[in-house]
Enzyme design. Sequence first.
Site, mmCIF file in Angstrom:
data_model
loop_
_atom_site.group_PDB
_atom_site.id
_atom_site.type_symbol
_atom_site.label_atom_id
_atom_site.label_comp_id
_atom_site.label_asym_id
_atom_site.label_seq_id
_atom_site.Cartn_x
_atom_site.Cartn_y
_atom_site.Cartn_z
ATOM 1 N N SER A 231 46.907 43.095 91.269
ATOM 2 C CA SER A 231 48.237 42.775 91.635
ATOM 3 C C SER A 231 48.088 41.726 92.665
ATOM 4 O O SER A 231 47.763 40.428 92.127
ATOM 5 C CB SER A 231 49.071 43.899 92.102
ATOM 6 N N ASP B 180 54.101 47.145 82.378
ATOM 7 C CA ASP B 180 54.099 46.851 83.762
ATOM 8 C C ASP B 180 55.346 46.570 84.394
ATOM 9 O O ASP B 180 56.220 45.484 83.892
ATOM 10 C CB ASP B 180 53.159 45.719 84.119
ATOM 11 N N HIS C 148 51.598 49.376 85.854
ATOM 12 C CA HIS C 148 51.160 48.551 87.071
ATOM 13 C C HIS C 148 49.896 49.036 87.692
ATOM 14 O O HIS C 148 48.903 48.492 87.850
ATOM 15 C CB HIS C 148 52.203 48.132 87.877
#
Length: 274
Positions: free
Chosen positions: A95, A225, A254
């Site tokens: 991320s 995601d 995610h």
Amino acid sequence: MPTITTKDGVEIFYKDWGKGQPIVFSHGWPLSSDDWDAQMLFFLNNGFRVIAHDRRGHGRSAQVADGHDMDHYADDLAAVTAHLDLKNAVHVGHSTGGGEVVHYIARHGESRVAKAAILSAVPPLMVQTANNPGGLPKSVFDGLQAQLAANRSQFYRDLPAGPFYGYNGPGAKPSEAVIQNWWRQGMMGGAKAHYDGIVAFSQTDFTEDLKKITVPVLVMHGDDDQIVPYADSAPLSAKLLKNGTLKTYKGFPHGMPTTEAETINADLLAFIRE
């Protein structure tokens, strides 16, 4: 606790376990190095040296008011790698940590780096602009900041219970322990760092960084995601990289390094051993 002090006086906490080729993990917003437990134990048991730090203002690192931007994040990572004198390292970022890894390699060069992997990562650019029409409107990120400022504890409960791990999807089986661990990590960090971090991860354009990188990079992303939408991230990053490989995971959320650790770890190991 092992810490280093950066050139602007910030104490950064890190873990450094084992011997062998180093793998360095950069965590996502607003978490800590604890988010890599499943990866650190797996790679340690496979003969690697594993290192992970808490980003400034996050986890056990100093809760400073300033420097919550990608330049400082990359420089802090560089300070850790220099302090430990890491060579031939593999950098893995999830991320926001994926942006940190990309910016670190582009900004500090590849002399210490063998390969990299970015998972569910924010590059090339999250926010919608004239040049990035597929991005998310700035109002989405303004909304995240507003929720954080209004009730951070509630916000950090709702995010993992819903979109972060895909627990809001049909047939999902939410893990209360995973949700609570996300909340725990988030609440360890500082509100100011997390508030500013939303701008850092959403508005930094990594396009030129990606173009500079020549080491092999594995781009891993789930097509379900809900935090960093697939179409405007992974395929674009893989295209910009000179030596990028795109790996798409059908239905993965995610937070796939946690919920799908077995698959992710096996694919990372195969990539590192190539």
